[in-house]
Design a protein around this motif. Structure first.
Motif, PDB file in Angstrom:
ATOM      1  N   GLU A  73       0.815  -1.217   0.000  1.00 12.63           N
ATOM      2  CA  GLU A  73       0.000   0.000   0.000  1.00 12.63           C
ATOM      3  C   GLU A  73       0.851   1.271   0.000  1.00 12.63           C
ATOM      4  OE1 GLU A  73      -2.450  -1.015   3.269  1.00 12.63           O
ATOM      5  OE2 GLU A  73      -0.782  -1.213   4.653  1.00 12.63           O
ATOM      6  N   LYS A  74       2.143   1.142   0.265  1.00 10.99           N
ATOM      7  CA  LYS A  74       3.012   2.327   0.260  1.00 10.99           C
ATOM      8  C   LYS A  74       3.374   2.793  -1.147  1.00 10.99           C
ATOM      9  CE  LYS A  74       5.043   1.202   4.736  1.00 10.99           C
ATOM     10  NZ  LYS A  74       6.262   0.803   5.464  1.00 10.99           N
ATOM     11  N   GLN A  75       3.196   1.921  -2.128  1.00 10.42           N
ATOM     12  CA  GLN A  75       3.444   2.334  -3.508  1.00 10.42           C
ATOM     13  C   GLN A  75       2.427   3.394  -3.904  1.00 10.42           C
ATOM     14  OE1 GLN A  75       5.905   1.425  -5.444  1.00 10.42           O
ATOM     15  NE2 GLN A  75       6.728  -0.353  -4.351  1.00 10.42           N
ATOM     16  N   ILE A  76       2.891   4.482  -4.476  1.00 11.28           N
ATOM     17  CA  ILE A  76       1.970   5.550  -4.871  1.00 11.28           C
ATOM     18  C   ILE A  76       1.200   5.138  -6.128  1.00 11.28           C
ATOM     19  CG2 ILE A  76       1.767   7.990  -5.519  1.00 11.28           C
ATOM     20  CD1 ILE A  76       2.742   7.440  -2.590  1.00 11.28           C
ATOM     21  N   ILE A  77       1.910   4.575  -7.107  1.00  8.43           N
ATOM     22  CA  ILE A  77       1.260   4.076  -8.319  1.00  8.43           C
ATOM     23  C   ILE A  77       0.881   2.621  -8.064  1.00  8.43           C
ATOM     24  CG2 ILE A  77       1.514   3.755 -10.826  1.00  8.43           C
ATOM     25  CD1 ILE A  77       1.935   6.660  -9.899  1.00  8.43           C
ATOM     26  N   THR A  78      -0.409   2.318  -8.081  1.00  7.23           N
ATOM     27  CA  THR A  78      -0.841   0.974  -7.672  1.00  7.23           C
ATOM     28  C   THR A  78      -0.309  -0.124  -8.602  1.00  7.23           C
ATOM     29  OG1 THR A  78      -2.917   1.212  -8.883  1.00  7.23           O
ATOM     30  CG2 THR A  78      -2.946   1.825  -6.550  1.00  7.23           C
TER      31      THR A  78
ATOM     32  N   GLN B  59      -5.430   5.019  -8.533  1.00  3.40           N
ATOM     33  CA  GLN B  59      -5.750   4.653  -7.144  1.00  3.40           C
ATOM     34  C   GLN B  59      -6.870   3.630  -6.998  1.00  3.40           C
ATOM     35  OE1 GLN B  59      -3.575   5.373  -4.983  1.00  3.40           O
ATOM     36  NE2 GLN B  59      -2.510   6.678  -6.462  1.00  3.40           N
ATOM     37  N   ARG B  60      -7.916   3.718  -7.826  1.00  2.00           N
ATOM     38  CA  ARG B  60      -9.081   2.839  -7.634  1.00  2.00           C
ATOM     39  C   ARG B  60      -9.043   1.572  -8.490  1.00  2.00           C
ATOM     40  NH1 ARG B  60     -13.445   6.447  -9.519  1.00  2.00           N
ATOM     41  NH2 ARG B  60     -11.751   7.797 -10.202  1.00  2.00           N
TER      42      ARG B  60
ATOM     43  N   ASP C  77      -5.474   8.114 -13.545  1.00 11.16           N
ATOM     44  CA  ASP C  77      -5.170   7.943 -12.123  1.00 11.16           C
ATOM     45  C   ASP C  77      -5.313   6.464 -11.750  1.00 11.16           C
ATOM     46  OD1 ASP C  77      -4.867   9.740  -9.515  1.00 11.16           O
ATOM     47  OD2 ASP C  77      -6.076   7.990  -9.040  1.00 11.16           O
TER      48      ASP C  77
END
Lengths: 464, 464
Positions: free
Chosen positions: A156-161, A413-414, A411
């Motif tokens: 979860e620390k990765q900014i780009i999933t 994130q989702r 984006d």
């Protein structure tokens, strides 16, 4: 004199920038106020549904794609034959965790794509691993009769999933091979998903020649957490049944539409996504979004009477999910036909708000791409960097070494809340976010078409 | 010598940048892997619910906020009394479109906040307007006994949805005044929402001294479209009942927590959102997200043992939605107490994926903000520009003319699908998007606290 030349040079640049700004504004206006993408996506998701290679739905999606492209008056619309793998989930997919006192807990699994069946009920003691590497380290044969559970969460620390996805990919892809080497009878992996919920995520997996094939499934993230907690204090068994199986390869198609280039009809700019999807949900973000992004980008350029310098070709690739036969076939047949492929753009990262583009290409191409950052900044596009193009277009590199590949970047994130699961349905896509993606891709194609040629493209009706 | 100085200077900058990069990475890691914001938002939305000023829920939200801040060991936690307007929706809210043949169609309305009641059933012929300007142009008294319907959709061509919202705002805010001037008995507006759906959006509205007050409500966008279509061919009436009403002002509170500044305890950096919400949905994006963003930003800095130079103060403002009494009270009382306010940051644009920040401040401050673009780029923050701060913090400008106001800017595309409606619930907020917002704001506070002082902040335990 120097000054005059400088001023003239500068005016020309300014003029070109203004022309581009105005045209790109029209592209966005069209996408946002007269767009077809959202309704097209609804239709692909609801009128066709999930469309795994080899299924009736995939066949109907080919029919849908051809009709759709014809309805938007491309110059040419045709099907390109592709042989695709054919795997089916079957009708049985049930699983339980069996506690040491015999108590059962029903859990949600999904067979990984390509897995063999269990042939009736299968049961075994669960052995826990945090990663595939951890599993790799134990001696061969040490897990005879056991069921391996690999519980690697996305970082979860990765900014780009997508980076976190990459880290978990070996668990899904190689889990069965590694577990089988140790003697296990099956492998269960934690679903590769960002959120803690109860819908499992499927995806492709591999077997290896000479290694015993074993059934392979993904458990929901919430139930993987449950399993992890309970394994701390007691021995647990896993009981499950799956009747998925593989069939002989089947005939399918890439669906292709073209707008012929005015000056260089044989030089091709490809834009595409993949028409197939996994068989859960409706393949809305993966990759219905990419399909309608690509169709809509060219439809808008057509609608605005843009006459391209190069041939613009939309390709609805078949079979990205489990074989990439569409991408491989397209690349090989492009070479055979003697075409010149200069650029390919792929959308396969969902229908979310646009961030920009990643380029697999040369430094001068990166500079060209980055030179668009100013004219695209009003549309919140800010990412213009080196990176991956896409699975479908990647094989083009084998035949056209100087081609540039560009991946559209929304984006991220989702994305992995939905990816390869029953949650990836039309309702998970936002209309405006989808439309902004179409316009971003259309704008990039417009800019690239103009700048990669040495002739000017015409705006409005062709005046020749 | 010059060279040596230059090299030393440059090394210092590089060292500072590395320190900042590492600390910001820790902020993001904490937010994404040990964050409290998502659970705090769940609690605010589900354990408290919607919380309009003057309601029992707003009172419970004050209690919730105070307890929450205390649980995170701020140096000081206190309540600041604020008198707030008190309006209640009541229990009756029903509406019908009456066709010329007498046939009825039930529709979804919501009273606009501050509206008077209908006093029983109210009925009148509908007169259609596209905009408030169009309504303004007809003669006074021309609409005696009629019900005005203003149907201005949000301009979908605007890339930033807040710009489209700004365009529609006069319809909601002044519709009742303008309609009443023409003699109308009520005004119905099209909901200010991005999507076509069946849930109406409420929001504040105004009356004007000397102009007859008339009931004012919003109709869902889907039913506004229906009304528009049918009004082309037939006369329609609107029938509705609402028993909303205003009560005398009520005592409420801003909730405040502080981490005392080491060097400048009297120089304040404020961060906040608003604790009140409209009474539909759960106030998740508006502005539960801003509340937990603000609390979490300071909690993380505390957690990482950051000792700030200036006093960092989180303010959970009361009554942003219908009066802004919290913001006004906070500004006035800050002046009275002799504090110096150098910076205020507000989050009130939802819990979506971060884009950046807008600054209401001087050019040198803009340059300082823009100097952070590189260290924040890995977190997809790219927007560092002039713009609005926020409603709650705006009154600070009246008392501290040199203060800088900064608005946190998440992606705006989905905001008006939820805004002021029953759809604005916890489930509409994505965990990762919310957490990235917390970390972005914490990072900005850290950078600003360090750079606005001339003393260094300490990392880790305070060594004094």
């Amino acid at each position: 004199m120097f000054r005059l030349v400088f001023i003239l040079f500068f005016s020309t640049i300014t003029f070109a920038q203004n022309t581009d700004s105005l045209f790109i504004r029209r592209i966005f206006d069209t996408a946002l106020s007269e767009g077809k993408a959202y309704e097209d996506l609804r239709s692909l998701c609801k009128d066709i549904g999930a469309r795994l290679s080899g299924s009736a739905e995939a066949e109907m999606a080919v029919y849908w794609g051809k009709n759709k492209l014809k309805s938007y008056s491309f110059d040419t619309v045709y099907l390109q034959p592709v042989m695709v793998p054919h795997w089916e989930r079957g009708t049985k997919e049930s699983a339980w965790i069996k506690h040491s006192d015999g108590k059962l807990k029903k859990v949600s699994i999904t067979a990984l794509g390509g897995s063999i069946a269990t042939n009736g009920k299968m049961e075994g003691e669960i052995v826990y691993f945090s990663t595939t590497d951890e599993l790799r380290k134990i001696p061969d044969g040490a897990l005879e009769g056991k069921i391996v559970f690999i519980n690697q969460p996305m970082d979860e620390k990765q900014i780009i999933t997508f980076h976190a996805y990459g880290g978990c990919y070996p668990m899904r892809n190689n889990g069965a091979i590694e577990a089988s080497k140790k003697g296990a009878i099956a492998v269960i992996i934690r679903s590769i998903g960002s959120s803690i919920d109860y819908h499992p995520h499927t995806g492709s997996m591999q077997y290896e020649e000479g290694i015993q094939k074993i059934p392979s499934a993904a458990l929901s993230t919430a139930e993987s957490e449950y399993l992890k907690e309970h394994l701390k204090n007691e021995k647990l068994s896993f009981v499950f049944e799956m009747d998925c199986r593989s069939y002989p390869p089947k005939q399918s198609y890439n669906v292709i539409g073209e707008i012929t280039g005015k000056h260089y009809p044989n030089k091709i700019i490809t834009v595409g996504g993949h028409l197939d999807s996994w068989d859960l949900g409706e393949g809305a973000h993966d990759d219905g979004a990419g399909i309608v992004h690509s169709i809509e980008a060219l439809r808008i350029l057509n609608e605005l009477n843009y006459t391209p310098i190069h041939t613009l070709r939309v390709v609805l690739f078949m079979n990205e999910e489990n074989g990439n036969m569409g991408g491989k076939t397209y690349a090989a047949s492009s070479k055979e036909s003697g075409e010149e492929h200069i650029l390919a753009i792929e959308s396969d990262r969902g229908g979310f708000a646009p961030r920009g583009f990643t380029l697999d290409g040369t430094h001068p191409m990166l500079q060209l791409l980055q030179s668009y950052s100013k004219v695209l900044a009003p549309y919140e596009l800010h990412k213009f960097e080196k990176g991956y193009g896409g699975v479908d277009i990647n094989p083009l590199k084998d035949y056209f070494p100087s081609i540039s590949l560009i991946g559209f970047v929304p984006d991220s994130q989702r994305y992995f809340d939905f990816h390869h699961s029953e949650a990836d349905v039309f309702e998970s896509v936002n209309k405006r976010e989808l439309e902004l993606g179409c316009a971003s891709i259309a704008s990039l194609i417009y800019l690239m078409d103009k700048n990669l040629g040495n002739k000017s493209a015409t705006h409005g009706k062709d005046i020749n």
